[in-house]
Design a protein around this motif. Structure first.
Motif, PDB file in Angstrom:
ATOM      1  N   GLY A  34     -92.035  47.040  54.252  1.00  0.00           N
ATOM      2  CA  GLY A  34     -93.140  46.086  54.244  1.00  0.00           C
ATOM      3  C   GLY A  34     -94.335  46.425  55.108  1.00  0.00           C
ATOM      4  N   ASP A  35     -94.163  47.321  56.068  1.00  0.00           N
ATOM      5  CA  ASP A  35     -95.258  47.572  57.012  1.00  0.00           C
ATOM      6  C   ASP A  35     -96.210  48.618  56.427  1.00  0.00           C
ATOM      7  OD1 ASP A  35     -96.891  48.382  59.128  1.00  0.00           O
ATOM      8  OD2 ASP A  35     -95.331  47.992  60.625  1.00  0.00           O
ATOM      9  N   ALA A  36     -97.489  48.250  56.340  1.00  0.00           N
ATOM     10  CA  ALA A  36     -98.486  49.112  55.674  1.00  0.00           C
ATOM     11  C   ALA A  36     -98.680  50.456  56.365  1.00  0.00           C
ATOM     12  CB  ALA A  36     -99.820  48.373  55.613  1.00  0.00           C
ATOM     13  N   ILE A  37     -98.290  50.545  57.638  1.00  0.00           N
ATOM     14  CA  ILE A  37     -98.657  51.782  58.342  1.00  0.00           C
ATOM     15  C   ILE A  37     -97.853  52.989  57.857  1.00  0.00           C
ATOM     16  CG2 ILE A  37     -97.077  51.614  60.342  1.00  0.00           C
ATOM     17  CD1 ILE A  37     -99.817  52.521  61.904  1.00  0.00           C
ATOM     18  N   PHE A  38     -96.646  52.772  57.359  1.00  0.00           N
ATOM     19  CA  PHE A  38     -95.828  53.938  57.013  1.00  0.00           C
ATOM     20  C   PHE A  38     -96.396  54.695  55.809  1.00  0.00           C
ATOM     21  CE2 PHE A  38     -93.079  51.332  59.719  1.00  0.00           C
ATOM     22  CZ  PHE A  38     -92.771  52.269  60.680  1.00  0.00           C
ATOM     23  N   PRO A  39     -96.687  54.024  54.683  1.00  0.00           N
ATOM     24  CA  PRO A  39     -97.358  54.770  53.606  1.00  0.00           C
ATOM     25  C   PRO A  39     -98.732  55.281  54.024  1.00  0.00           C
ATOM     26  CG  PRO A  39     -96.921  52.485  52.941  1.00  0.00           C
ATOM     27  CD  PRO A  39     -96.284  52.671  54.262  1.00  0.00           C
ATOM     28  N   ALA A  40     -99.430  54.512  54.864  1.00  0.00           N
ATOM     29  CA  ALA A  40    -100.783  54.950  55.278  1.00  0.00           C
ATOM     30  C   ALA A  40    -100.707  56.268  56.045  1.00  0.00           C
ATOM     31  CB  ALA A  40    -101.438  53.868  56.132  1.00  0.00           C
ATOM     32  N   LEU A  41     -99.685  56.423  56.863  1.00  0.00           N
ATOM     33  CA  LEU A  41     -99.555  57.665  57.644  1.00  0.00           C
ATOM     34  C   LEU A  41     -99.276  58.856  56.733  1.00  0.00           C
ATOM     35  CD1 LEU A  41     -97.506  56.334  60.692  1.00  0.00           C
ATOM     36  CD2 LEU A  41     -99.812  57.294  60.766  1.00  0.00           C
ATOM     37  N   LEU A  42     -98.474  58.637  55.703  1.00  0.00           N
ATOM     38  CA  LEU A  42     -98.225  59.737  54.752  1.00  0.00           C
ATOM     39  C   LEU A  42     -99.504  60.079  54.002  1.00  0.00           C
ATOM     40  CD1 LEU A  42     -94.778  59.113  52.993  1.00  0.00           C
ATOM     41  CD2 LEU A  42     -95.550  61.244  54.048  1.00  0.00           C
ATOM     42  N   GLU A  43    -100.204  59.029  53.548  1.00  0.00           N
ATOM     43  CA  GLU A  43    -101.411  59.266  52.753  1.00  0.00           C
ATOM     44  C   GLU A  43    -102.521  59.895  53.588  1.00  0.00           C
ATOM     45  OE1 GLU A  43    -101.845  55.385  50.981  1.00  0.00           O
ATOM     46  OE2 GLU A  43    -100.028  55.778  49.805  1.00  0.00           O
ATOM     47  N   ALA A  44    -102.570  59.571  54.891  1.00  0.00           N
ATOM     48  CA  ALA A  44    -103.644  60.113  55.743  1.00  0.00           C
ATOM     49  C   ALA A  44    -103.338  61.543  56.185  1.00  0.00           C
ATOM     50  CB  ALA A  44    -103.849  59.215  56.963  1.00  0.00           C
ATOM     51  N   ASN A  45    -102.173  62.052  55.833  1.00  0.00           N
ATOM     52  CA  ASN A  45    -101.850  63.458  56.117  1.00  0.00           C
ATOM     53  C   ASN A  45    -102.019  63.778  57.605  1.00  0.00           C
ATOM     54  OD1 ASN A  45    -101.102  66.014  55.310  1.00  0.00           O
ATOM     55  ND2 ASN A  45    -103.217  66.695  54.985  1.00  0.00           N
ATOM     56  N   VAL A  46    -101.416  62.940  58.453  1.00  0.00           N
ATOM     57  CA  VAL A  46    -101.687  63.054  59.887  1.00  0.00           C
ATOM     58  C   VAL A  46    -100.935  64.209  60.554  1.00  0.00           C
ATOM     59  CG1 VAL A  46    -102.382  60.673  60.305  1.00  0.00           C
ATOM     60  CG2 VAL A  46     -99.949  61.247  60.327  1.00  0.00           C
ATOM     61  N   PHE A  47     -99.803  64.610  59.977  1.00  0.00           N
ATOM     62  CA  PHE A  47     -99.000  65.660  60.612  1.00  0.00           C
ATOM     63  C   PHE A  47     -99.051  66.931  59.774  1.00  0.00           C
ATOM     64  CE2 PHE A  47     -96.269  61.797  61.756  1.00  0.00           C
ATOM     65  CZ  PHE A  47     -96.926  61.604  62.971  1.00  0.00           C
ATOM     66  N   ARG A  48     -99.296  68.064  60.424  1.00  0.00           N
ATOM     67  CA  ARG A  48     -99.239  69.336  59.696  1.00  0.00           C
ATOM     68  C   ARG A  48     -97.790  69.819  59.662  1.00  0.00           C
ATOM     69  NH1 ARG A  48     -97.962  72.953  63.252  1.00  0.00           N
ATOM     70  NH2 ARG A  48     -98.705  72.886  65.399  1.00  0.00           N
ATOM     71  N   ASP A  49     -97.482  70.736  58.759  1.00  0.00           N
ATOM     72  CA  ASP A  49     -96.125  71.297  58.684  1.00  0.00           C
ATOM     73  C   ASP A  49     -95.731  71.844  60.052  1.00  0.00           C
ATOM     74  OD1 ASP A  49     -96.008  70.756  56.004  1.00  0.00           O
ATOM     75  OD2 ASP A  49     -96.301  72.827  55.344  1.00  0.00           O
ATOM     76  N   GLY A  50     -94.510  71.589  60.454  1.00  0.00           N
ATOM     77  CA  GLY A  50     -93.989  72.150  61.701  1.00  0.00           C
ATOM     78  C   GLY A  50     -94.428  71.418  62.961  1.00  0.00           C
ATOM     79  N   ALA A  51     -95.160  70.318  62.820  1.00  0.00           N
ATOM     80  CA  ALA A  51     -95.689  69.630  64.015  1.00  0.00           C
ATOM     81  C   ALA A  51     -94.550  69.062  64.871  1.00  0.00           C
ATOM     82  CB  ALA A  51     -96.639  68.515  63.599  1.00  0.00           C
ATOM     83  N   ARG A  52     -94.768  69.145  66.173  1.00  0.00           N
ATOM     84  CA  ARG A  52     -93.857  68.499  67.125  1.00  0.00           C
ATOM     85  C   ARG A  52     -94.475  67.152  67.449  1.00  0.00           C
ATOM     86  NH1 ARG A  52     -94.814  73.051  71.315  1.00  0.00           N
ATOM     87  NH2 ARG A  52     -96.843  72.639  70.392  1.00  0.00           N
ATOM     88  N   VAL A  53     -93.756  66.088  67.038  1.00  0.00           N
ATOM     89  CA  VAL A  53     -94.315  64.736  67.144  1.00  0.00           C
ATOM     90  C   VAL A  53     -93.656  64.015  68.322  1.00  0.00           C
ATOM     91  CG1 VAL A  53     -94.662  62.535  65.962  1.00  0.00           C
ATOM     92  CG2 VAL A  53     -94.617  64.675  64.635  1.00  0.00           C
TER      93      VAL A  53
END
Ligand SMILES: C[S@@+](CC[C@H](N)C(=O)[O-])C[C@H]1O[C@@H](n2cnc3c(N)ncnc32)[C@H](O)[C@@H]1O
Length: 241
Positions: A34-53
């Motif tokens: 239900g929380d809008a931020i999770f799809p938004a984070l995927l759509e905004a492409n915030v993490f590059r491959d291999g990123a340490r989060v």
């Protein structure tokens, strides 16, 4: 992200929480469904491959659950080809004041994603921030006072590499009744999890943006309140690469 994909991803990401108890499982399903931020984070492409989060105030590790499940779905060929593929090889480190919740996240995720998730109990203000390419602080910054916010933002800016990213979600204290309603719900959510409602230190959106821009981040904002009475905004700050 369409409803069907979101449900599929929610189901995949939350299955691992079943073994940690029904409350945790239902909590995870509610948030990831239900929380809008999770799809938004995927759509905004915030993490590059291999990123340490680095996820500060990580709760039960839902951010890691979401992205790692998306990666797994893509690897199994069940991610729609016309959508951007989720980032691969992310590794998550988290700090959470409620050590119990961090432990729930570890128990749920580590067996499925060995070596990819490490959540620790601890105060984010004391957390080591070096070694991350991206820092997430979702709905947490306002729980520490203004000097602590400033110090933490300084430490994150100093630790991130060029091109590093800071993602946060905050309430906009200039949003009138919608902000007050968000705060009320925040307190109810704390109560639902058996926590006392903590004090908060909030700012108008313009002041949050200024806090990041003054540290050299290029900031984009996106309302996370569509269709709701809340006043939540996602900020994505990128350092020059
Ligand atoms: C609203 S929840 C958000 C959890 C998670 N970021 C998410 O989006 O699912 C806020 C979390 O921040 C944690 N928290 C509050 N102050 C903190 C601090 N100083 N250090 C680490 N975690 C903190 C709380 O215990 C709580 O789990």
């Amino acid at each position: 992200m369409n409803t069907q994909l979101r449900r599929h991803l929610r189901d995949h990401a939350t299955r691992a929480y079943l073994g940690t108890g029904l409350f945790n499982y239902r909590w995870a399903r509610g948030k990831l469904g239900g929380d809008a931020i999770f799809p938004a984070l995927l759509e905004a492409n915030v993490f590059r491959d291999g990123a340490r989060v680095l996820d500060l105030g990580c709760g039960r590790g839902l951010l890691a659950a979401w992205f790692l499940a998306a990666e797994q779905m893509a690897a199994r060929g069940v991610w729609p080809a016309h959508l951007r593929q989720p980032p691969r090889d992310l590794r998550f480190r988290g700090f959470e004041l409620m050590a119990r919740e961090a432990e729930v996240g570890n128990r749920a995720l580590q067996p499925h994603f060995p070596g990819r998730v490490e959540l620790c109990g601890g105060d984010m203000c004391e957390a080591p921030v070096a070694g991350a390419d991206a820092v997430a602080i979702l709905d947490v910054l306002h729980y520490v006072d203004f000097p602590a916010q400033e110090k933490l933002l300084d430490r994150i800016r100093d630790a991130l590499p060029p091109g590093g990213v800071l993602i946060t979600r905050v309430g906009d204290a200039a949003a009138g009744w919608r902000f007050r309603f968000s705060q009320f719900v925040d307190r109810c959510m704390a109560g639902a999890q058996g926590h006392a409602a903590p004090p908060t230190w909030c700012r108008p959106l313009a002041a949050w943006v200024a806090a990041l821009e003054s540290r050299g981040f290029a900031v984009t904002t996106a309302s996370m309140s569509q269709g709701t009475p809340f006043a939540n905004v996602m900020l994505v700050g990128r350092l020059p690469g």
